[in-house]
Design a protein around this motif. Sequence first.
Motif, PDB file in Angstrom:
ATOM      1  N   SER A   1      -3.705   6.213  -4.613  1.00 18.26           N
ATOM      2  CA  SER A   1      -4.633   6.150  -5.726  1.00 18.26           C
ATOM      3  C   SER A   1      -5.307   7.057  -6.506  1.00 18.26           C
ATOM      4  O   SER A   1      -4.673   7.362  -7.549  1.00 18.26           O
ATOM      5  N   GLU A   2      -6.132   8.191  -5.671  1.00 21.81           N
ATOM      6  CA  GLU A   2      -6.328   9.007  -6.252  1.00 21.81           C
ATOM      7  C   GLU A   2      -6.172  10.188  -7.104  1.00 21.81           C
ATOM      8  O   GLU A   2      -6.231  10.631  -7.994  1.00 21.81           O
ATOM      9  N   ARG A  54       0.874  -0.952  -0.338  1.00 22.71           N
ATOM     10  CA  ARG A  54       0.063  -0.089  -0.413  1.00 22.71           C
ATOM     11  C   ARG A  54       0.791   1.305  -0.042  1.00 22.71           C
ATOM     12  O   ARG A  54       0.708   2.235  -0.388  1.00 22.71           O
ATOM     13  N   SER A  68      -9.209  -2.027  -1.604  1.00 20.62           N
ATOM     14  CA  SER A  68     -10.592  -1.115  -2.250  1.00 20.62           C
ATOM     15  C   SER A  68     -10.189   0.269  -1.089  1.00 20.62           C
ATOM     16  O   SER A  68     -10.091   0.059  -0.184  1.00 20.62           O
ATOM     17  N   ASN A  69     -10.315   1.233  -1.794  1.00 21.98           N
ATOM     18  CA  ASN A  69     -10.412   2.909  -0.927  1.00 21.98           C
ATOM     19  C   ASN A  69     -11.454   3.099  -0.235  1.00 21.98           C
ATOM     20  O   ASN A  69     -10.902   3.409   1.188  1.00 21.98           O
ATOM     21  N   LYS A 111      -2.264   4.672  -0.144  1.00 16.46           N
ATOM     22  CA  LYS A 111      -2.882   4.009  -0.577  1.00 16.46           C
ATOM     23  C   LYS A 111      -4.201   4.959  -1.061  1.00 16.46           C
ATOM     24  O   LYS A 111      -4.538   5.354  -1.884  1.00 16.46           O
ATOM     25  N   ILE A 112      -4.593   5.186   0.054  1.00 17.89           N
ATOM     26  CA  ILE A 112      -6.126   6.329  -0.479  1.00 17.89           C
ATOM     27  C   ILE A 112      -5.941   7.310  -1.513  1.00 17.89           C
ATOM     28  O   ILE A 112      -6.143   7.705  -2.884  1.00 17.89           O
ATOM     29  N   THR A 150      -7.776   2.692  -7.573  1.00 17.49           N
ATOM     30  CA  THR A 150      -8.910   2.805  -6.220  1.00 17.49           C
ATOM     31  C   THR A 150      -9.096   1.201  -5.045  1.00 17.49           C
ATOM     32  O   THR A 150      -9.917   1.202  -4.622  1.00 17.49           O
ATOM     33  N   GLN A 177     -10.189   0.820   2.699  1.00 14.69           N
ATOM     34  CA  GLN A 177      -8.971   1.422   3.728  1.00 14.69           C
ATOM     35  C   GLN A 177      -8.979   2.422   4.777  1.00 14.69           C
ATOM     36  O   GLN A 177      -9.155   3.073   5.474  1.00 14.69           O
ATOM     37  N   ARG A 178     -10.425   2.990   4.241  1.00 11.41           N
ATOM     38  CA  ARG A 178     -10.825   4.509   4.694  1.00 11.41           C
ATOM     39  C   ARG A 178     -11.553   3.428   5.894  1.00 11.41           C
ATOM     40  O   ARG A 178     -11.713   4.567   7.322  1.00 11.41           O
TER      41      ARG A 178
END
Length: 393
Positions: A319-320, A245, A379-380, A315-316, A374, A383-384
């Motif tokens: 990736s965005e 990540r 997946s984001n 990572k979030i 993402t 992750q959130r």
Amino acid sequence: MDLAFTPEEQAFREEIRAWVKGNLPEDLAHKVHNALRLTRDDMQRWAKILGKKGWLGHGWPKEFGGPGWTAVQKHLFEEECALAGAPRVVPFGPVMVAPVIMAFGNKEQQERFLPGIASGEVWWSQGYSEPGSGSDLASVKCKAEREGDHFVVNGQKTWTTLGQYGEWIFCLVRTSSEGKPQTGISFLLIDMKTPGVTVRPIKLLDGECEVNEVWFDNVKVPANNLIGEENKGWTYAKHLLSHERTNIADVNRAKRELERLKRIAKAEGVWDDTRFRDQIALLEVDVVALEMLVLRVLSAEKSGKNSLDIAGLLKIKGSEIQQRYSELMMLAAGPFALPFIEEAMEAGWQGDYPGGITANAPLASTFFNMRKTTIYGGSNEVQRNIVAQTVLG
């Protein structure tokens, strides 16, 4: 927290910059700066150059043959390589499975596998995702049954990046169905030349086969290829995923691609559009913020403090950002972003249209390809949830 680099670190940066300039083949840098196709030989060539210098495993400690650099030195090395146009190191061997072998493998496994990874001679693949197991890796069904001194593996892995080139693959396999799903998973190293292993490339919209299906049909794997203890693979997988990540965030590539975005905008005549330039500025602010987050982690490591568990955050955001710069490049190039004829690009034909530059040609495929960032590596959305629980409380 002091985010300024010391004189010694600045001198280290200059040393790395000079070495990369003197050893990075110009044809590889040209391909990377213009997003042209990198072949297996291209990626392997740079890996072997780094391996010969002892820097392919640049994050490794000295006891395993690495340079023993600090976290800040590793960051500076990665930044200079990215800005110079070096191909991104394929992470599955040196960045992902190697730390697991170092931390949980026995001495025989370390002596057997690490030299080939460090030299760039052996290409590793990752066998995690399955058709019904992506972000929820605990649900893997690929089964490994113990029979004496070996395991018999049956099942399927999918979305295996560059698996068509793989020589070895590290896999999460189910060795028990009792108790919680996480408690029945083991971490197994499999020679992809073993009878019963079948790799089926998945052709994407751009005509490339970046990902693959890997099938296991009664594949016999020696029991001494098991990392650590049987049914403890989930622990080792979590150790590896923190590396993956952080790697996906890739702030250094984002900085390089930001400069490419500016070049395309200027070449295509949209740089003078204030609204478009505002979007580039917003992206640049996010890139700088991501870099500050990375440096914050490095600063904590340098001072011996425990940094927050923010691999998911990196990572979030990383990736965005990758999705945003690919989208802005598409918008800058307009209709010239659409053509994607690989042979024409490599021959230089698609660089001759009015106002066009070669780098525009693969923009549409890159944009669509980046939709995955993402999703993979957890997946984001998931992750959130993790960040909310572990960081925010």
